[in-house]
Design a protein around this motif. Structure first.
Motif, PDB file in Angstrom:
ATOM      1  N   PHE A 210     -11.366  14.235 -21.187  1.00 17.57           N
ATOM      2  CA  PHE A 210     -11.231  13.735 -22.542  1.00 17.57           C
ATOM      3  C   PHE A 210     -11.769  14.799 -23.483  1.00 17.57           C
ATOM      4  O   PHE A 210     -12.176  15.882 -23.044  1.00 17.57           O
ATOM      5  N   ASN A 211     -11.778  14.541 -24.781  1.00 21.14           N
ATOM      6  CA  ASN A 211     -12.232  15.562 -25.731  1.00 21.14           C
ATOM      7  C   ASN A 211     -13.677  15.983 -25.491  1.00 21.14           C
ATOM      8  O   ASN A 211     -14.031  17.139 -25.661  1.00 21.14           O
ATOM      9  N   ASP A 212     -14.524  15.043 -25.089  1.00 17.37           N
ATOM     10  CA  ASP A 212     -15.932  15.385 -24.905  1.00 17.37           C
ATOM     11  C   ASP A 212     -16.539  14.697 -23.685  1.00 17.37           C
ATOM     12  O   ASP A 212     -17.763  14.553 -23.598  1.00 17.37           O
ATOM     13  N   SER A 213     -15.711  14.274 -22.742  1.00 17.93           N
ATOM     14  CA  SER A 213     -16.210  13.648 -21.523  1.00 17.93           C
ATOM     15  C   SER A 213     -15.156  13.808 -20.436  1.00 17.93           C
ATOM     16  O   SER A 213     -14.067  14.323 -20.689  1.00 17.93           O
ATOM     17  N   ARG A 214     -15.487  13.353 -19.220  1.00 20.29           N
ATOM     18  CA  ARG A 214     -14.498  13.432 -18.146  1.00 20.29           C
ATOM     19  C   ARG A 214     -14.802  12.393 -17.077  1.00 20.29           C
ATOM     20  O   ARG A 214     -15.933  11.916 -16.925  1.00 20.29           O
ATOM     21  N   LEU A 215     -13.761  12.050 -16.300  1.00 20.71           N
ATOM     22  CA  LEU A 215     -13.859  11.106 -15.204  1.00 20.71           C
ATOM     23  C   LEU A 215     -13.475  11.818 -13.916  1.00 20.71           C
ATOM     24  O   LEU A 215     -12.402  12.412 -13.814  1.00 20.71           O
ATOM     25  N   ASP A 216     -14.372  11.785 -12.914  1.00 23.66           N
ATOM     26  CA  ASP A 216     -14.135  12.412 -11.610  1.00 23.66           C
ATOM     27  C   ASP A 216     -13.967  11.330 -10.554  1.00 23.66           C
ATOM     28  O   ASP A 216     -14.787  10.400 -10.472  1.00 23.66           O
ATOM     29  N   VAL A 217     -12.924  11.456  -9.733  1.00 18.81           N
ATOM     30  CA  VAL A 217     -12.683  10.509  -8.646  1.00 18.81           C
ATOM     31  C   VAL A 217     -12.464  11.297  -7.356  1.00 18.81           C
ATOM     32  O   VAL A 217     -11.505  12.063  -7.246  1.00 18.81           O
ATOM     33  N   ASN A 218     -13.367  11.111  -6.386  1.00 14.71           N
ATOM     34  CA  ASN A 218     -13.235  11.725  -5.064  1.00 14.71           C
ATOM     35  C   ASN A 218     -13.012  10.622  -4.036  1.00 14.71           C
ATOM     36  O   ASN A 218     -13.785   9.652  -3.979  1.00 14.71           O
ATOM     37  N   LEU A 219     -11.957  10.768  -3.233  1.00 11.68           N
ATOM     38  CA  LEU A 219     -11.643   9.800  -2.186  1.00 11.68           C
ATOM     39  C   LEU A 219     -11.548  10.525  -0.850  1.00 11.68           C
ATOM     40  O   LEU A 219     -11.080  11.672  -0.785  1.00 11.68           O
ATOM     41  N   GLY A 220     -11.988   9.855   0.218  1.00 15.08           N
ATOM     42  CA  GLY A 220     -11.937  10.488   1.525  1.00 15.08           C
ATOM     43  C   GLY A 220     -11.609   9.504   2.629  1.00 15.08           C
ATOM     44  O   GLY A 220     -11.905   8.302   2.532  1.00 15.08           O
ATOM     45  N   TYR A 221     -10.986  10.019   3.682  1.00 14.27           N
ATOM     46  CA  TYR A 221     -10.746   9.239   4.898  1.00 14.27           C
ATOM     47  C   TYR A 221     -11.010  10.157   6.086  1.00 14.27           C
ATOM     48  O   TYR A 221     -10.409  11.237   6.198  1.00 14.27           O
ATOM     49  N   ILE A 222     -11.943   9.750   6.948  1.00 11.28           N
ATOM     50  CA  ILE A 222     -12.329  10.550   8.107  1.00 11.28           C
ATOM     51  C   ILE A 222     -12.028   9.752   9.364  1.00 11.28           C
ATOM     52  O   ILE A 222     -12.457   8.589   9.491  1.00 11.28           O
ATOM     53  N   TYR A 223     -11.287  10.361  10.271  1.00 12.42           N
ATOM     54  CA  TYR A 223     -10.926   9.721  11.537  1.00 12.42           C
ATOM     55  C   TYR A 223     -11.497  10.584  12.659  1.00 12.42           C
ATOM     56  O   TYR A 223     -11.043  11.702  12.884  1.00 12.42           O
ATOM     57  N   ASN A 224     -12.525  10.048  13.336  1.00 14.91           N
ATOM     58  CA  ASN A 224     -13.192  10.773  14.410  1.00 14.91           C
ATOM     59  C   ASN A 224     -12.847  10.123  15.743  1.00 14.91           C
ATOM     60  O   ASN A 224     -13.132   8.951  15.967  1.00 14.91           O
ATOM     61  N   ASP A 225     -12.218  10.900  16.623  1.00 15.65           N
ATOM     62  CA  ASP A 225     -11.779  10.429  17.938  1.00 15.65           C
ATOM     63  C   ASP A 225     -12.611  11.166  18.987  1.00 15.65           C
ATOM     64  O   ASP A 225     -12.417  12.358  19.214  1.00 15.65           O
ATOM     65  N   ARG A 226     -13.560  10.457  19.604  1.00 17.26           N
ATOM     66  CA  ARG A 226     -14.527  11.095  20.502  1.00 17.26           C
ATOM     67  C   ARG A 226     -14.357  10.573  21.932  1.00 17.26           C
ATOM     68  O   ARG A 226     -14.434   9.366  22.180  1.00 17.26           O
ATOM     69  N   LYS A 227     -14.137  11.501  22.878  1.00 16.85           N
ATOM     70  CA  LYS A 227     -14.018  11.165  24.290  1.00 16.85           C
ATOM     71  C   LYS A 227     -15.009  12.005  25.085  1.00 16.85           C
ATOM     72  O   LYS A 227     -15.168  13.202  24.821  1.00 16.85           O
ATOM     73  N   GLU A 228     -15.659  11.367  26.068  1.00 10.84           N
ATOM     74  CA  GLU A 228     -16.555  12.083  26.974  1.00 10.84           C
ATOM     75  C   GLU A 228     -16.120  11.799  28.408  1.00 10.84           C
ATOM     76  O   GLU A 228     -15.923  10.643  28.788  1.00 10.84           O
ATOM     77  N   PHE A 229     -15.961  12.876  29.184  1.00  9.75           N
ATOM     78  CA  PHE A 229     -15.469  12.789  30.558  1.00  9.75           C
ATOM     79  C   PHE A 229     -16.583  13.168  31.529  1.00  9.75           C
ATOM     80  O   PHE A 229     -17.322  14.129  31.290  1.00  9.75           O
ATOM     81  N   GLU A 230     -16.664  12.436  32.635  1.00 11.75           N
ATOM     82  CA  GLU A 230     -17.722  12.657  33.622  1.00 11.75           C
ATOM     83  C   GLU A 230     -17.133  12.726  35.029  1.00 11.75           C
ATOM     84  O   GLU A 230     -16.167  12.033  35.346  1.00 11.75           O
ATOM     85  N   ASP A 231     -17.720  13.560  35.873  1.00 17.69           N
ATOM     86  CA  ASP A 231     -17.532  13.519  37.330  1.00 17.69           C
ATOM     87  C   ASP A 231     -16.072  13.552  37.770  1.00 17.69           C
ATOM     88  O   ASP A 231     -15.621  12.695  38.546  1.00 17.69           O
ATOM     89  N   ASP A 232     -15.319  14.498  37.290  1.00 21.80           N
ATOM     90  CA  ASP A 232     -13.944  14.718  37.748  1.00 21.80           C
ATOM     91  C   ASP A 232     -13.028  13.517  37.544  1.00 21.80           C
ATOM     92  O   ASP A 232     -12.029  13.356  38.246  1.00 21.80           O
ATOM     93  N   ILE A 233     -13.387  12.636  36.614  1.00 20.64           N
ATOM     94  CA  ILE A 233     -12.522  11.498  36.294  1.00 20.64           C
ATOM     95  C   ILE A 233     -11.729  11.835  35.039  1.00 20.64           C
ATOM     96  O   ILE A 233     -12.312  12.187  34.011  1.00 20.64           O
ATOM     97  N   LEU A 234     -10.411  11.756  35.129  1.00 14.29           N
ATOM     98  CA  LEU A 234      -9.575  12.156  34.010  1.00 14.29           C
ATOM     99  C   LEU A 234      -9.525  11.105  32.913  1.00 14.29           C
ATOM    100  O   LEU A 234      -9.002  11.352  31.833  1.00 14.29           O
ATOM    101  N   GLN A 235     -10.058   9.911  33.182  1.00 15.34           N
ATOM    102  CA  GLN A 235     -10.128   8.875  32.162  1.00 15.34           C
ATOM    103  C   GLN A 235     -11.486   8.949  31.481  1.00 15.34           C
ATOM    104  O   GLN A 235     -12.518   9.055  32.142  1.00 15.34           O
ATOM    105  N   ALA A 236     -11.505   8.895  30.148  1.00 18.60           N
ATOM    106  CA  ALA A 236     -12.747   9.025  29.399  1.00 18.60           C
ATOM    107  C   ALA A 236     -13.700   7.888  29.747  1.00 18.60           C
ATOM    108  O   ALA A 236     -13.323   6.713  29.700  1.00 18.60           O
ATOM    109  N   VAL A 237     -14.939   8.246  30.095  1.00 12.79           N
ATOM    110  CA  VAL A 237     -15.957   7.234  30.368  1.00 12.79           C
ATOM    111  C   VAL A 237     -16.426   6.622  29.053  1.00 12.79           C
ATOM    112  O   VAL A 237     -16.579   5.410  28.932  1.00 12.79           O
ATOM    113  N   LEU A 238     -16.655   7.479  28.072  1.00 13.18           N
ATOM    114  CA  LEU A 238     -17.032   7.027  26.734  1.00 13.18           C
ATOM    115  C   LEU A 238     -15.918   7.425  25.773  1.00 13.18           C
ATOM    116  O   LEU A 238     -15.548   8.591  25.698  1.00 13.18           O
ATOM    117  N   TYR A 239     -15.355   6.460  25.054  1.00 15.31           N
ATOM    118  CA  TYR A 239     -14.230   6.722  24.159  1.00 15.31           C
ATOM    119  C   TYR A 239     -14.433   5.856  22.920  1.00 15.31           C
ATOM    120  O   TYR A 239     -14.338   4.632  22.970  1.00 15.31           O
TER     121      TYR A 239
END
Length: 722
Positions: free
Chosen positions: A351-380
């Motif tokens: 605006f002439n002497d002010s402003r409006l700031d808008v920040n939007l975010g979307y975070i998608y975290n896909d975490r897999k942990e594999f143990e002991d030669d098993i191809l299926q994630a133990v923790l997912y």
């Protein structure tokens, strides 16, 4: 949600203000000759250009109002000017030569000021500088910033530690939005590549006023690379080789900007084998990482917006013991496979002497942990987080600059694996804040207040609500002509996270059975920061001190029992305190302005009220650096340095930690720009731990097994600009 949609619609349609331009000339204050290639940048508009051979610049398509313009050039003072637009007259700017390095604008604090003008003390380092010091990755690089360390699991996994606080007590912001990636786990790293990153800022101390829960210990604010200047395009590619791990990283990027539209993209690939000590390779510290970043921006008259996207896919070995000696870069079992997606948008209406700031975010975290030669994630686990940050910069009223805003987050955690460490749950945050910067003749004052609510709903039926009021006040003044003092008082809070409240299972990465405590209260702290700085043309000296009192400090403690052959750890609370600071000296003596002698000392102590020491407190350290800068007709912006970092014994340990011995690490490096096939190339050569010292850092999670940190490493890098 209805309010948010209305604001977004308002942003899209509100482009009604007239187009303006500004013209000016930048001169050497002594010779009155025009200076070429000076950087001109409007910090709030995020638009800039460079002067031509005669020192003349023009910037078009600017919104009306009062804006901050930054004028910077290597070898000259940096100027911050308030410019009223429209402006029909040409501007003349005089820059004085100086040996003091260029100042940068601080983005992580709300008023976007130079550090010399900022009430809060914020550390800032460029990624270029961190990599020139031989950093292998971002988690390694941040340890070169005063007051910042990293809890590491080998080379690939690192978590920031700010003045002794880490995990959910330190917020990480990337692309202007809050990063959420299951950071409660000791072996959960940043998940961010240094490719496409311009700089890192660190707020040391409570930042709950600005960022809400989890900023109790501070903020690591990561700034992405800027778009190209208007009507320009740039392309570059680079590669780095690391001798210790026989590893490499490569990246390529392209960006282009027209008058209204701009875009960029960057891709990188990193692979490392197990790191080597003086005696052996540390099995399964190998890792692979692919990273892609893209951005698109639009600016028209009084409206600007940008969209950015980053996907980082990492396959990280989890070291357990010294075994296979190999230079393979494919992780063994156990390992993590993590995909982290960050979508962000950042919009502003002027605006002439002010402003409006808008920040939007979307975070998608896909975490897999594999143990002991098993191809299926133990923790997912999948963690989906949507957050928003809306701030209105009110018209300046006399000496007052004021910002009001709302921030919030919706987060959904879902399990898909065989094992479940933390349950499915939904978290909602909401906060409202107001902060002002007051300009007096002899001092600057910043103050603010904030209210937050966190609501947590677990699918099993548990519901928790946490509320907090927080405030902050800071003063900056020149107590003598060359001495600046800053005093900041702030409160902060952190609501217990899902792991602390509800965990009940084996945490494979830490080799323990963890049990949560749903009676935990919010952590609440009060911190006092005092900073003194002396600066003249050839000497800079600073002293920073802090005292941080934390009520209801949450920590893990061994229970003395065993489940599934794993030791049981439970979450407890106790009041605690941390105190310490940093001291630094920088000399660039006349007439040897090319010579820089730098020295800094860091210390932090953490205790519970019962006088027991807190865990994971970094040891005291002293860093001495000798650096030179030089120019040759064939080698521009050249530098060379030698650095000795001494880390002292850490005997102030918690009941279930082991002490660590001190050590000294020698590093050196050189680099600069040269012309190759009519374009500019940059070469860097650095060496870390040149004496191949065997040592164990106190914050290494491999410490209990007596496994050493990385030995000698030589890094060579080349960047070519097309």
């Amino acid at each position: 949600m209805k309010l948010l949609c209305s604001m977004l619609l308002f942003l899209i349609i509100n482009t009604l203000y007239s187009q303006n331009s500004i013209k000016g000339t930048v001169l050497d204050a002594n010779t009155k000759e025009g200076l070429a290639f000076v950087n001109i940048y409007f910090t709030d508009i995020e638009k800039g250009t460079s002067t031509n051979e005669k020192g003349i610049f023009t910037i078009e398509n600017l919104p009306s109002g009062s804006h901050t313009m930054l004028v910077s050039f290597i070898g000259y003072e940096t100027k911050s000017l308030k410019i009223s637009i429209p402006n029909t007259s040409n501007i003349t700017i005089d820059l004085s030569p100086t040996a003091i390095e260029m100042e940068a604008v601080i983005i992580s604090t709300p008023f976007h000021k130079l550090q010399s003008e900022n009430v809060m003390k914020v550390e800032k380092q460029s990624i270029k500088t961190l990599k020139a010091n031989g950093a292998v990755n971002l988690a390694d690089g941040i340890t070169n910033i005063a007051g910042v360390e990293s809890v590491t699991t080998g080379l690939s996994i690192g978590k920031p530690v700010i003045r002794g606080l880490s995990s959910n007590r330190v917020l990480v912001y990337v692309q202007g939005v809050r990063l959420e990636n299951q950071q409660f786990g000791d072996e959960h790293g940043l998940g961010i590549s240094d490719s496409g990153i311009e700089s890192v800022e660190v707020i040391k101390g409570p930042a709950s006023l600005l960022y809400g829960s989890d900023a109790l210990g501070g903020v690591l604010y990561i700034n992405p690379e800027k778009f190209a200047e208007t009507n320009t395009q740039k392309a570059d590619f680079s590669g780095n080789y690391f001798s210790n791990t026989q590893g490499y990283n490569t990246n390529v990027g392209y960006k282009s900007s027209e008058n209204n539209f701009k875009f960029l993209f960057r891709g990188s690939l990193t692979e490392h084998a197990d790191y080597k000590t003086n005696s052996y390779r540390v099995t399964n510290t190998r890792f692979k990482e692919q990273d892609f970043k893209a951005g698109m921006g639009y600016q028209k008259n009084s409206f600007k917006t940008e969209f950015r996207y980053n996907v980082n896919n990492s396959k990280l070995g989890i070291p357990e013991e010294i075994g296979e000696q190999s230079t393979s870069k494919t992780p063994l079992f156990p390992f993590q496979n993590i995909a982290n997606h960050v979508f962000s948008s950042k919009s502003t209406v002027f605006f002439n002497d002010s402003r409006l700031d808008v920040n939007l975010g979307y975070i998608y975290n896909d975490r897999k942990e594999f143990e002991d030669d098993i191809l299926q994630a133990v923790l997912y686990m999948k963690l989906k987080t949507a957050n928003y940050d809306i701030k209105y910069n009110l018209p300046k009223l006399g000496k007052f600059e004021t910002i009001v805003g709302v921030q919030g987050m919706n987060q959904l955690n879902t399990n898909y694996g065989e094992e479940q460490l933390i349950p499915d749950a939904t978290t909602n945050d909401f906060g409202v804040l107001a902060t002002s910067h007051i300009h007096f003749e002899t001092a600057d004052v910043q103050l603010g207040i904030r209210y937050d609510n966190r609501n947590l709903n677990v699918d099993s039926g548990l519901q928790k609500d946490f509320n907090s009021f927080n405030s902050a006040i800071g003063v900056k003044t020149n107590i003598f002509e060359k001495i600046t003092a800053r005093v900041n008082l702030a409160t902060g809070f952190r609501a217990p996270n899902l792991s602390e409240l509800t965990s009940d299972g084996v945490h494979e990465g830490t080799n323990r059975y963890e049990i949560g405590n749903n009676n935990l209260k919010s952590e609440q702290n009060f911190q006092t920061d005092v900073a003194l700085e002396f600066k003249n043309e050839h000497v800079e000296f600073f002293v920073n001190g802090f005292y941080n009192k934390i009520n209801n400090y949450i920590f893990l403690s061994p229970e003395g029992t065993v489940i599934d052959n794993k030791p049981v750890f439970t979450y407890l609370q106790e009041n605690a305190k941390l105190y310490g600071g940093e001291i630094g000296l920088h000399i660039h003596p006349h007439p040897l302005d090319w010579l820089h002698i730098e020295s800094s000392f860091e210390t932090v102590t953490g205790k519970q009220d019962n006088d027991s020491y807190l865990p994971l407190i970094p040891a005291n350290s002293l860093t001495n650096t000798l650096r030179i800068e030089f120019e040759k007709p064939w080698f521009k912006n050249a530098y060379a340095f030698i650095k000795l970092r001494t880390t002292f014994n850490q005997d102030n340990i918690s009941a279930f930690e082991t002490s660590t011995n001190g050590y000294s690490l020698l590093s050196t490096g050189l680099g600069g720009d040269f012309k190759l096939f009519k374009n500019i190339a940059t070469i860097t050569l650095s060496g870390t731990n040149l004496t191949n010292k065997t040592y164990i850092n106190h914050l290494s999670r491999l410490k209990p097994d007596g496994i050493f940190n990385m030995g000698r490493n030589i890094n060579i890098g080349l960047t070519y600009n097309l």
